[in-house]
Design an enzyme around this catalytic site. Sequence first.
Site, PDB file in Angstrom:
ATOM      1  CG  ASP A  95      -2.067  -0.973   1.261  1.00 49.42           C
ATOM      2  OD1 ASP A  95      -2.147  -1.712   0.450  1.00 49.42           O
ATOM      3  OD2 ASP A  95      -2.624  -1.126   2.414  1.00 49.42           O
ATOM      4  CB  SER A 235       9.906   3.196   5.125  1.00 45.14           C
ATOM      5  OG  SER A 235      11.421   3.412   4.786  1.00 45.14           O
TER       6      SER A 235
END
Length: 278
Positions: A95, A235
């Site tokens: 995602d 991240s």
Amino acid sequence: MAKDPFYVRFLYGTKPGRTLLKTLARPLFSRRAALFLDSPWSRWLIPLYIRLHHIPMGSYIPEHYRSFNHFFTRKRNHLHINLDLEPSHFISPCDGYLRVHPITRERRFCIKHIDYSLEKLLRDPVLAGRYENGLCLIFRLAPHNYHRYCYPDSGLAVKQVSIPGLLHSVRPAALKTRPVFLENARQYTIIDSEHFGLLVQMEVGALLVGKIHNHSDRLIIDRGTEKGYFEFGGSTILILAEQGILDIDPPILNASQKGLETTVTYGEKIAARRLERV
């Protein structure tokens, strides 16, 4: 796209913030933060985080979370990977927010006016040479995203590489001022894939992400199989594809050419193997 939070704009956009950043971006700071986030004392953060980021907890396996990081690395009930996709379909490993960047003949790509060298990114000039005129797919994971990720194709995981470094934020404000992907700690896997040539899948650490956990015991891999997960923070995952391999889905390609990111989900089709031209 949402505006960068105040703390990111402060750290990367002001002189006092940049002074503080010299300490915050060091792995030692993230390791110390991780000690707290791994402890039972961090559990009070969980309900606050759920409300702040509107996380639908019904989508996740019910558990008693021992710590905030235990909650952050939670697993979904169902990953919604369409295993009936054609073998020629390339899926998103996570995602997040996707932007596709062309790689030049000089083995470089540009983000927010900062030039990135593949040789410095990979620290392997021979491997970097394979991706001349290829594509770099950049998936940015925000704090509310699911922080587990998978392999985009089946094949062999032929080599794992770990590169130490700092832990800058990967928010757009940071990308404007720092060569984040060259400075941050990162790990990558060279994948001899069944349908898309030799791929590089790289995980990049970020501010307060002290650990990248890859399941490095697998040589034979399957599309959609979990590759690993990040601990707390947003991240990034990078995928490098060789020239002439991928046809990116038009909406994603059009958005990328305008400098925009596209929201993608774990297991979603984002590209296809390019057909041979006759």
